[in-house]
Design a protein around this motif. Sequence first.
Motif, PDB file in Angstrom:
ATOM      1  N   PHE A 192      30.298 -10.377 -23.041  1.00 25.28           N
ATOM      2  CA  PHE A 192      31.626 -10.654 -23.567  1.00 25.28           C
ATOM      3  C   PHE A 192      31.641 -10.853 -25.081  1.00 25.28           C
ATOM      4  O   PHE A 192      32.461 -10.293 -25.782  1.00 25.28           O
ATOM      5  N   ASP A 193      30.756 -11.679 -25.577  1.00 30.15           N
ATOM      6  CA  ASP A 193      30.768 -12.034 -26.998  1.00 30.15           C
ATOM      7  C   ASP A 193      29.356 -12.115 -27.546  1.00 30.15           C
ATOM      8  O   ASP A 193      28.422 -12.462 -26.823  1.00 30.15           O
ATOM      9  N   TYR A 197      27.755 -14.031 -30.924  1.00 28.75           N
ATOM     10  CA  TYR A 197      28.006 -14.918 -32.053  1.00 28.75           C
ATOM     11  C   TYR A 197      26.800 -14.880 -32.975  1.00 28.75           C
ATOM     12  O   TYR A 197      25.664 -14.810 -32.510  1.00 28.75           O
ATOM     13  N   TYR A 225      21.458 -15.355 -32.946  1.00 32.22           N
ATOM     14  CA  TYR A 225      22.484 -14.619 -32.211  1.00 32.22           C
ATOM     15  C   TYR A 225      22.610 -15.235 -30.827  1.00 32.22           C
ATOM     16  O   TYR A 225      21.605 -15.452 -30.148  1.00 32.22           O
ATOM     17  N   ASP A 275      23.513 -16.214 -20.182  1.00 31.39           N
ATOM     18  CA  ASP A 275      23.580 -16.582 -21.586  1.00 31.39           C
ATOM     19  C   ASP A 275      22.247 -16.232 -22.220  1.00 31.39           C
ATOM     20  O   ASP A 275      21.243 -16.089 -21.534  1.00 31.39           O
TER      21      ASP A 275
END
Length: 104
Positions: free
Chosen positions: A40-41, A43, A72, A81
């Motif tokens: 999804f993302d 960072y 990251y 995750d």
Amino acid sequence: MRHYPQERLLEIYRPDKPPLHLTEVVDFWFDFFSPQNVLFDIYRYPAAAVPSELLEDYPWLGHYREQACTVYRFAASAGCDGVAVCRTSGGLSVPDLFENQTDF
């Protein structure tokens, strides 16, 4: 996903797209990351500015605060995750993210 320790390279494979490449990788951790997950993302943080909630989940990231590194965080579906630490001379390459830009 495939790690090439000698080349300090981490590849994250995606269906029907070129893989994501992380270069100058010094450390990483992915928890329950599998082919059916949706990424999804992503960072990106300078190692000196990693948010405290991320340090709570991954306390070992604190060892990189004084180093020239970038962290990251990969947020995926179903509780998956992951984090990767790269020297600032490296980073993440996403070939199809932007039409004229391949690194960010």
